[in-house]
Design an enzyme around this catalytic site. Structure first.
Site, mmCIF file in Angstrom:
data_model
loop_
_atom_site.group_PDB
_atom_site.id
_atom_site.type_symbol
_atom_site.label_atom_id
_atom_site.label_comp_id
_atom_site.label_asym_id
_atom_site.label_seq_id
_atom_site.Cartn_x
_atom_site.Cartn_y
_atom_site.Cartn_z
ATOM 1 N N GLU A 276 16.321 -3.340 37.104
ATOM 2 C CA GLU A 276 16.077 -1.946 37.463
ATOM 3 C C GLU A 276 17.291 -1.214 38.022
ATOM 4 O OE1 GLU A 276 11.987 -3.785 37.372
ATOM 5 O OE2 GLU A 276 14.017 -4.399 37.914
ATOM 6 N N ASP B 14 8.516 -8.710 37.306
ATOM 7 C CA ASP B 14 7.397 -8.304 38.163
ATOM 8 C C ASP B 14 6.146 -9.104 37.810
ATOM 9 O OD1 ASP B 14 8.667 -6.159 39.637
ATOM 10 O OD2 ASP B 14 8.569 -4.965 37.811
ATOM 11 N N ILE C 205 9.730 -2.394 31.309
ATOM 12 C CA ILE C 205 8.893 -1.221 31.118
ATOM 13 C C ILE C 205 9.458 -0.361 29.994
ATOM 14 C CG2 ILE C 205 10.092 0.226 32.803
ATOM 15 C CD1 ILE C 205 7.256 1.206 33.678
ATOM 16 N N GLY D 96 10.249 -5.302 34.342
ATOM 17 C CA GLY D 96 8.809 -5.448 34.535
ATOM 18 C C GLY D 96 8.295 -6.825 34.185
ATOM 19 N N ASP E 197 10.006 -1.461 41.772
ATOM 20 C CA ASP E 197 8.889 -1.067 42.628
ATOM 21 C C ASP E 197 7.538 -1.649 42.215
ATOM 22 O OD1 ASP E 197 8.490 0.384 40.311
ATOM 23 O OD2 ASP E 197 8.664 2.352 41.239
#
Length: 276
Positions: free
Chosen positions: A149, A129, A70, A126, A157
């Site tokens: 993270e 993810d 991210i 990310g 998350d």
């Protein structure tokens, strides 16, 4: 469809191919995930999902990396964007923003069409993810993965902590998530995170294109049903999963696709299925 997005590029490499490519397209930033991505990505997947000319989607990264995670500017905007002096109200707003980001990744699972990730270079934060939400994953030898993270003082998350254990096992997921260490492409294959490791990006694109074309040639009803039943059964008991697939097949099993598949077997020809 091409040129509509700031953070993505959509390609159909052959005009008659049902395989479409979605490229994360911020190569100068390592394809870091911006707010534009979280708005555009589910829109792009929905558009491809509703397009009857699309049977399979291949997700890749432009430039030397798949995804560096991210964008830090996105994180800064989330942490600084407060609505009042009340911590409770700010917390409630942050929760809604996190849920919005989560839905952008879950859009991969919501998409009826299979989504195949091809990973080269970095797949961090990310990026993990994203690939854990994909249906099939491949990578190159130079690829590496990191659930990063915790090094940024964040509890991941957007789905890695929920999806990774069912892919590589709880213990392996715990170790990778707590240490944030790099996982090489070869180790990713050993753990089951990816199905195959290719020598180069070119070899991976050629190999996965052939795999995708093979999936695209199958009954779209069977492909969509297989994806949906597998994802749904992940959270069900065995009996519940069997009941779910029985209900699913009661609605779509008796189809023209089934008739043509049986006829093609008898006639020793390739079946031809209608678009979905």
């Amino acid at each position: 469809m091409e040129g509509r997005y700031k953070s993505l590029e959509i390609k159909q490499k052959s005009s008659n191919s049902p395989v479409f490519y979605v490229y994360l397209n911020r190569p100068s930033r390592g394809n870091a995930l911006s707010l534009d991505f979280f708005v555009e990505f589910p829109e792009a997947l929905s558009s491809l999902d509703q397009n009857p000319n699309v049977a399979v989607i291949i997700l890749a990264g432009a430039g030397p990396h798949f995804c560096s995670g991210i964008d830090l500017q996105t994180l800064n905007s989330l942490s600084k964007d407060t609505v009042s002096k009340d911590a409770g109200r700010n917390g409630e707003k942050l929760r809604r923003e996190i849920k919005f980001l989560q839905r952008s990744i879950t859009a991969i699972e919501d998409c009826r069409k299979p989504v195949i990730a091809i990973v080269h270079g970095a797949c961090v934060g990310g990026g993990v993810d994203i690939v854990t939400a994909c249906d099939i994953r491949y990578c190159t030898q130079n690829a590496y993965f990191s659930v990063k993270e915790v090094d940024l003082a964040i509890t991941a998350d957007l789905g890695s902590l929920q999806r990774l254990p069912s892919i590589i096992g709880f213990g392996n997921a715990m170790e990778l998530s707590l240490t944030a260490r790099r996982l090489s492409g070869l180790e990713a294959k050993q753990l089951g995170l990816v199905t195959q490791v290719f020598d180069s990006m070119e070899a991976m694109e050629d190999g996965v294109a052939a795999i995708a074309e093979g999936i695209a040639a199958k009954s779209p009803l069977a492909v969509v049903g297989t994806k949906r039943v597998l994802i749904r059964s992940r959270d069900l008991t065995l009996d519940q999963g069997l009941d779910y697939v029985a209900t699913w097949n009661s609605g779509v099993l008796l189809s023209d696709d089934l008739n043509d598949a049986i006829s093609a077997q008898r006639q020793k020809r390739k079946p031809v299925f209608s678009k979905l």
